[in-house]
Design a protein around this motif. Structure first.
Motif, PDB file in Angstrom:
ATOM      1  N   THR A   1       3.994   4.331  11.376  1.00  0.00           N
ATOM      2  CA  THR A   1       4.904   4.966  10.427  1.00  0.00           C
ATOM      3  C   THR A   1       4.128   5.556   9.260  1.00  0.00           C
ATOM      4  N   GLN A   2       3.223   4.751   8.677  1.00  0.00           N
ATOM      5  CA  GLN A   2       2.438   5.248   7.545  1.00  0.00           C
ATOM      6  C   GLN A   2       1.559   6.417   7.958  1.00  0.00           C
ATOM      7  N   MET A   3       1.000   6.357   9.160  1.00  0.00           N
ATOM      8  CA  MET A   3       0.188   7.469   9.654  1.00  0.00           C
ATOM      9  C   MET A   3       1.006   8.758   9.657  1.00  0.00           C
ATOM     10  N   ALA A   4       2.218   8.699  10.213  1.00  0.00           N
ATOM     11  CA  ALA A   4       3.062   9.891  10.276  1.00  0.00           C
ATOM     12  C   ALA A   4       3.487  10.347   8.881  1.00  0.00           C
ATOM     13  N   LEU A   5       3.723   9.387   7.989  1.00  0.00           N
ATOM     14  CA  LEU A   5       4.137   9.723   6.630  1.00  0.00           C
ATOM     15  C   LEU A   5       3.031  10.445   5.868  1.00  0.00           C
ATOM     16  N   GLN A   6       1.772  10.110   6.176  1.00  0.00           N
ATOM     17  CA  GLN A   6       0.667  10.831   5.535  1.00  0.00           C
ATOM     18  C   GLN A   6       0.660  12.298   5.964  1.00  0.00           C
ATOM     19  N   TRP A   7       0.928  12.522   7.248  1.00  0.00           N
ATOM     20  CA  TRP A   7       0.986  13.903   7.717  1.00  0.00           C
ATOM     21  C   TRP A   7       2.182  14.628   7.114  1.00  0.00           C
ATOM     22  N   ASP A   8       3.281  13.908   6.912  1.00  0.00           N
ATOM     23  CA  ASP A   8       4.454  14.475   6.238  1.00  0.00           C
ATOM     24  C   ASP A   8       4.069  14.936   4.834  1.00  0.00           C
ATOM     25  N   ALA A   9       3.407  14.047   4.090  1.00  0.00           N
ATOM     26  CA  ALA A   9       3.039  14.374   2.715  1.00  0.00           C
ATOM     27  C   ALA A   9       2.045  15.528   2.654  1.00  0.00           C
ATOM     28  N   LEU A  10       1.118  15.579   3.617  1.00  0.00           N
ATOM     29  CA  LEU A  10       0.118  16.648   3.604  1.00  0.00           C
ATOM     30  C   LEU A  10       0.762  18.013   3.830  1.00  0.00           C
TER      31      LEU A  10
ATOM     32  N   THR B   1       4.007  18.850   3.222  1.00  0.00           N
ATOM     33  CA  THR B   1       4.996  19.195   2.204  1.00  0.00           C
ATOM     34  C   THR B   1       4.441  19.174   0.785  1.00  0.00           C
ATOM     35  N   GLY B   2       3.327  18.423   0.579  1.00  0.00           N
ATOM     36  CA  GLY B   2       2.835  18.216  -0.773  1.00  0.00           C
ATOM     37  C   GLY B   2       3.722  17.293  -1.574  1.00  0.00           C
ATOM     38  N   ASP B   3       4.618  16.600  -0.894  1.00  0.00           N
ATOM     39  CA  ASP B   3       5.635  15.753  -1.535  1.00  0.00           C
ATOM     40  C   ASP B   3       5.532  14.352  -0.947  1.00  0.00           C
ATOM     41  N   THR B   4       5.430  13.339  -1.807  1.00  0.00           N
ATOM     42  CA  THR B   4       5.219  11.967  -1.326  1.00  0.00           C
ATOM     43  C   THR B   4       6.500  11.137  -1.291  1.00  0.00           C
ATOM     44  N   ARG B   5       7.647  11.739  -1.560  1.00  0.00           N
ATOM     45  CA  ARG B   5       8.872  10.943  -1.684  1.00  0.00           C
ATOM     46  C   ARG B   5       9.317  10.311  -0.371  1.00  0.00           C
ATOM     47  N   VAL B   6       9.113  10.982   0.752  1.00  0.00           N
ATOM     48  CA  VAL B   6       9.473  10.372   2.038  1.00  0.00           C
ATOM     49  C   VAL B   6       8.568   9.164   2.295  1.00  0.00           C
ATOM     50  N   MET B   7       7.278   9.307   2.017  1.00  0.00           N
ATOM     51  CA  MET B   7       6.349   8.199   2.173  1.00  0.00           C
ATOM     52  C   MET B   7       6.789   6.991   1.348  1.00  0.00           C
ATOM     53  N   LEU B   8       7.151   7.233   0.116  1.00  0.00           N
ATOM     54  CA  LEU B   8       7.536   6.129  -0.765  1.00  0.00           C
ATOM     55  C   LEU B   8       8.845   5.495  -0.324  1.00  0.00           C
ATOM     56  N   ALA B   9       9.741   6.276   0.248  1.00  0.00           N
ATOM     57  CA  ALA B   9      11.025   5.740   0.696  1.00  0.00           C
ATOM     58  C   ALA B   9      10.866   4.746   1.832  1.00  0.00           C
TER      59      ALA B   9
ATOM     60  N   PHE C   1      -1.460  14.871  -2.870  1.00  0.00           N
ATOM     61  CA  PHE C   1      -1.240  15.618  -1.632  1.00  0.00           C
ATOM     62  C   PHE C   1      -0.875  17.082  -1.893  1.00  0.00           C
ATOM     63  N   SER C   2      -1.010  17.518  -3.123  1.00  0.00           N
ATOM     64  CA  SER C   2      -0.626  18.878  -3.483  1.00  0.00           C
ATOM     65  C   SER C   2      -1.824  19.820  -3.480  1.00  0.00           C
ATOM     66  N   ASN C   3      -1.530  21.108  -3.341  1.00  0.00           N
ATOM     67  CA  ASN C   3      -2.587  22.128  -3.416  1.00  0.00           C
ATOM     68  C   ASN C   3      -2.858  22.564  -4.858  1.00  0.00           C
ATOM     69  N   LYS C   4      -2.249  21.850  -5.795  1.00  0.00           N
ATOM     70  CA  LYS C   4      -2.479  22.095  -7.217  1.00  0.00           C
ATOM     71  C   LYS C   4      -2.883  20.787  -7.896  1.00  0.00           C
ATOM     72  N   ALA C   5      -3.522  20.887  -9.029  1.00  0.00           N
ATOM     73  CA  ALA C   5      -3.876  19.688  -9.788  1.00  0.00           C
ATOM     74  C   ALA C   5      -2.609  18.923 -10.159  1.00  0.00           C
ATOM     75  N   ALA C   6      -2.691  17.600 -10.085  1.00  0.00           N
ATOM     76  CA  ALA C   6      -1.540  16.743 -10.408  1.00  0.00           C
ATOM     77  C   ALA C   6      -1.818  16.007 -11.718  1.00  0.00           C
ATOM     78  N   TYR C   7      -0.787  15.919 -12.547  1.00  0.00           N
ATOM     79  CA  TYR C   7      -0.897  15.251 -13.846  1.00  0.00           C
ATOM     80  C   TYR C   7      -0.085  13.963 -13.787  1.00  0.00           C
ATOM     81  N   LEU C   8      -0.760  12.841 -14.014  1.00  0.00           N
ATOM     82  CA  LEU C   8      -0.115  11.539 -13.954  1.00  0.00           C
ATOM     83  C   LEU C   8      -0.208  10.868 -15.319  1.00  0.00           C
ATOM     84  N   THR C   9       0.957  10.565 -15.907  1.00  0.00           N
ATOM     85  CA  THR C   9       0.969   9.945 -17.223  1.00  0.00           C
ATOM     86  C   THR C   9       0.250   8.599 -17.207  1.00  0.00           C
ATOM     87  N   TRP C  10      -0.478   8.307 -18.303  1.00  0.00           N
ATOM     88  CA  TRP C  10      -1.162   7.015 -18.392  1.00  0.00           C
ATOM     89  C   TRP C  10      -0.167   5.863 -18.452  1.00  0.00           C
TER      90      TRP C  10
END
Length: 650
Positions: free
Chosen positions: A354-363, A365-373, A595-604
Motif C-alpha cells: 500500500t505504501q509503495m503504491a501511495l508513493q507513486w500516487d504522491a509522485l 500528483t505532487g500531493d501527499t494527502r492520499v498517502m496520509l489518509a 513530492f512537488s516540482n516546486k520548493a516546499a515551505y514547511l513552518t517550523w
C-alpha cells in the motif's frame, strides 16, 4: 494449556525417532512441547472431520522431528544467535536486494563474484527470485514449480545454492527464497499422477468432472489475469476433468482441505529452512483456502494454515522468519500478522504494498494527502513484525488502496485512478513516465502498472531527449522514492538494476515465453559494463548508485530507524510534504519528503508542535546544521528533495 495425552504422545514419538531428550535435542523437544497445544488446536480446527486426520497429524509430528534432525549444527548455532537478538529482522542494519539470478549474473555459481558489488552498495540481505525447477515457457517467472527441491538447470544445482548460502553466511548476509504454497506446475509429479487418474493425487488439487462446481466457484471468484488467463478453471484432456487454475492454466491450485497437502508442503518448507533460508517468502498466501460462495481470497482458514506453519517453523527451525506475500488492502494485510491470541504470531514480515503504491500516487500528483489518509490503517501493524519496504519489485504496481482514502484527500476516486494510469503509461500530457498498463480488465478498466523505477521517474525520456535538466529531476525523483522506502520502517528491499539507473528493458518482446507479459520490461538483463559506470563520478549510474549507497549507510548508522513501532506522522502543514518522526530514547529523526516540482515551505511550528522542545537539528542527508526558527519562518525543501533531520546527540 497443558495437554497431558498430547505431551505423552510427543515424548513417545521423539524417543522412537532416537532423539536425545536430555541432550542435544532438548531445545527442540522443549519447543515442541511448548507449541504442541497450539499446533494441535489449529490442525484440528481445519481437519478434525477428515477420515485420515489423526494419522496425518502423526505424520506432521514426524515431519517436524525429521526437519530438526536434518538441521545442521551451523544453522542451529545461528538459531541461538538470532534468538539472543529477539526479533532480529527489526534491525536498522538489514538492507536487501531482490534479483533474478540469470538476469543479474547468469548462474548461481557466478553469484559469489558479484557479492562484493552488493556489499559495496550496502546490501546484506538477498532475495533470490524463484530458482526451483519450472518449465520453460510456462514458468510464470519461476512461480509454476515442477520440483520444490531441484534447482532449475538454467540456474545451476542445489549444491551451487548451498555454496552461495555458505558464503553469504560467512559474510553475515541473510538469504530469502520463495515457496509457492498455492499451486504447482501441471508438470509437478503430483499433477502428473493426478492426470493419470491416481485418486490420491487428484485429491491434492481441485478437479471436477463437469462445469457444475467450477461455474459456482467462478460466480464469486474475481479473475486474476483477465487478459491472459480468464476464468479460474482449465479443462485437462488427459485427466478428463476441470482443474482449478486461479493464476494461469499451467498452475494447478493445491487443495488444502486435504491435510496430506499441508503436511507435504510443510516438509518442503523445512527443506528450505535447512538450506539456510533466513526469511521464507510465502507466495500468494491469500489464495490458499477455497470455499464456494466466496472470493476464495483472505479466508479465515488461510490464516489458520499460516499460523499452523508459523508454530511448526518455530519448533523445527526457529531462526527462520516467514514473509506473507499478501498484496491486499491495508485492513486485510494486518490480519496476516495475526489477530487475537495469534497477534504477531502469523507472518513475521509482509510487503508494505500500500505504501509503495501511495508513493507513486504522491509522485504523480505532487500531493501527499492520499498517502496520509492511509497511515492510520498501516500503523496498526503489531510490534514484533515488520514490513518489506520498497519502491519497486519484480511485480506490477497495483493501486490497491481504498477509494475512501482518495475521497478523504478530496479527489474523485475514479478520475484519480484514471489519471494515475494515464500518467504512468505515459499518455497524459503532463507525464514524463515511460510505463505500460498491465492486466487491463476490459469490463472494469482496472489495471496495474509496469515499468522500471528509472523509467517511471522520467529518466528514459530524459536520456532520449538528451535533456540534462530532465535527467537531474529524474535522479532526484529516484532518490526521493528510495529514501522514503529506506527510512519509513521495515526491511528496505531494492530491486536489482534500480541502483544503477536501468530503464525499461524491451528485449522481452523477442522472447515468446515472456512477450505476453510486460512486467518483464522492468526485469532487466544486467550489462556489467554499464554497472562499471557506477564507479565513474559524474555518470548517471554513479549518481544514483552513490546516492543509494549513502542512504543505506545512513540507515545503518541510525538505530532509531529500526522497526520498533516508533513512527509518528507529522501534521500535514504542506500538502506537498510527507513527514514522519522516528523516535528512540532521546533521539528523534524527522524524515521529510517534498513530492512537488516546486520548493516546499514547511513552518517550523510543524516541529515545535511535536512537544520535544528542540532548537537545533542536523540534516544527515544535506550535511548541515539547522536552527529551528520562529513560527512564521519556514524550512525550505527543494523540489523532489528530502531532509533527514535529527535532534539530540549528533
Amino acid at each position: 494449556m497443558y495437554h497431558y495425552t498430547l505431551h505423552q504422545r510427543i515424548t513417545r514419538i521423539c524417543e522412537q525417532q532416537g532423539l536425545l531428550l536430555n541432550g542435544d535435542d532438548l531445545g527442540f523437544y522443549t519447543r515442541l512441547c511448548a507449541n504442541a497445544t497450539a499446533i494441535d488446536s489449529l490442525y484440528r480446527s481445519l481437519y478434525n472431520h477428515h477420515l485420515a486426520s489423526d494419522a496425518l497429524f502423526e505424520r506432521l509430528l514426524l515431519t517436524l522431528i525429521q526437519g530438526h534432525q536434518q538441521r545442521n549444527r551451523e544453522l542451529r548455532k545461528r538459531d541461538t544467535e538470532k534468538a539472543a537478538k529477539g526479533q532480529w529482522f527489526l534491525s536498522n542494519e538489514i538492507c536487501g536486494m531482490s534479483l533474478y539470478v540469470d538476469r543479474f549474473c547468469g548462474k548461481l555459481n557466478d553469484l559469489p563474484t558479484r557479492l562484493p558489488y552488493l556489499e559495496s552498495l550496502g546490501v546484506n540481505f538477498l532475495h533470490i527470485m524463484p530458482i526451483f525447477e519450472s518449465p520453460a515457457g510456462e514458468s510464470d517467472g519461476g512461480y509454476a514449480v515442477s520440483d520444490f527441491r531441484k534447482v532449475d538447470t538454467r540456474f545451476g544445482t542445489i549444491d551451487d545454492l548451498r555454496a552461495v548460502q555458505k558464503l553469504m553466511q560467512e559474510k553475515e548476509m541473510y538469504l530469502m527464497l520463495d515457496i509457492v504454497l498455492n499451486h504447482t506446475s501441471h508438470h509437478h509429479e503430483w499433477a502428473v499422477k493426478a492426470k493419470k487418474g491416481d485418486p490420491v493425487y487428484q485429491d491434492y488439487f481441485y478437479m471436477y468432472d463437469d462445469r457444475t462446481l467450477p461455474d459456482q466457484f467462478d460466480a464469486t471468484m474475481p479473475e486474476i489475469f483477465p487478459e491472459s488467463a480468464p476464468g479460474s478453471f482449465t479443462w485437462n484432456k488427459e485427466a478428463g476433468k476441470w482443474v482449478m487454475t486461479v493464476f494461469h492454466n499451467y498452475q494447478w491450485d493445491l487443495n488444502y482441505t486435504n491435510p496430506a497437502v499441508l503436511v507435504d508442503m510443510l516438509d518442503n518448507i523445512l527443506f528450505y529452512a535447512n538450506l539456510g533460508v533466513d526469511i521464507l517468502r510465502i507466495d500468494a498466501p491469500a489464495f490458499i483456502w477455497k470455499q464456494l460462495g466466496t472470493t476464495c481470497q483472505n479466508l479465515p482458514e488461510a490464516h489458520t494454515i499460516l499460523r499452523l506453519i508459523r508454530q511448526c517453523v518455530e519448533v523445527a527451525a526457529p531462526g527462520m522468519a516467514l514473509l506473507g506475500e499478501a498484496i491486499v488492502a491495508p485492513k486485510e494485510i494486518m490480519k496476516y500478522f495475526g489477530t487475537d491470541l495469534y497477534t504477531a504470531k502469523e507472518c513475521d514480515v509482509a510487503y508494505n504494498a500500500t505504501q509503495m503504491a501511495l508513493q507513486w500516487d504522491a509522485l504523480a500528483t505532487g500531493d501527499t494527502r492520499v498517502m496520509l489518509a492511509a497511515q492510520q490503517d498501516l500503523l496498526q501493524k503489531p510490534f514484533g513484525c515488520t514490513w518489506i519496504s520498497y519502491t519497486r519489485c519484480h511485480d506490477d504496481i497495483g493501486l490497491g488502496y481504498d477509494d475512501s482514502m482518495i475521497t478523504a484527500a478530496g479527489f474523485n476516486a475514479y478520475e484519480h485512478r484514471k489519471f494515475l494510469k494515464e500518467y504512468y503509461s505515459g499518455t497524459h500530457p503532463a507525464s514524463t513516465a515511460s510505463g505500460a498498463l498491465f492486466s487491463v480488465n476490459p469490463k472494469t478498466q482496472d489495471a496495474r502498472i509496469s515499468g522500471s523505477l528509472a523509467s517511471l521517474c522520467g529518466l528514459e525520456r530524459a536520456i532520449a531527449a538528451n535533456d540534462e535538466q530532465a535527467i537531474n529531476i529524474a535522479i532526484r525523483k529516484i532518490l526521493l522514492m528510495q529514501a522514503q522506502s529506506i527510512f519509513l520502517g521495515g526491511i528496505p528491499m531494492l530491486f536489482y538494476g534500480d541502483e544503477a539507473a536501468y530503464t525499461n528493458d524491451y528485449s522481452y518482446l523477442n522472447d515468446e515465453g515472456k512477450s505476453y507479459d510486460n512486467r518483464w520490461m522492468h526485469r532487466p538483463v544486467i550489462d556489467w559494463q554499464k554497472n562499471e559506470k557506477t564507479k565513474e563520478a559524474g555518470t548517471i549510474e554513479h549518481r544514483i548508485f552513490s546516492g543509494t549507497q549513502r542512504l543505506l549507510k545512513l540507515r545503518k548508522q541510525l538505530p532509531v530507524v529500526g522497526d520498533y513501532k516508533n513512527i509518528r506522522w507529522i501534521t500535514p502543514h504542506n500538502i506537498h510534504v510527507a513527514g514522519f518522526i522516528r523516535s528512540m530514547d532521546e533521539s528523534h529523526l524527522y524524515c521529510l519528503f517534498n513530492f512537488s516540482n516546486k520548493a516546499a515551505y514547511l513552518t517550523w511550528y510543524a516541529f515545535k508542535e511535536q512537544g520535544y522542545g528542540i532548537s537545533n537539528l542536523y540534516d544527515h542527508w544535506n550535511e548541515q546544521r539547522l536552527t529551528v526558527g520562529s513560527d512564521h519562518e519556514y524550512l525550505i525543501i527543494e523540489p523532489y528533495s528530502f531532509c533527514l533531520l535529527e535532534s539530540g546527540s549528533y
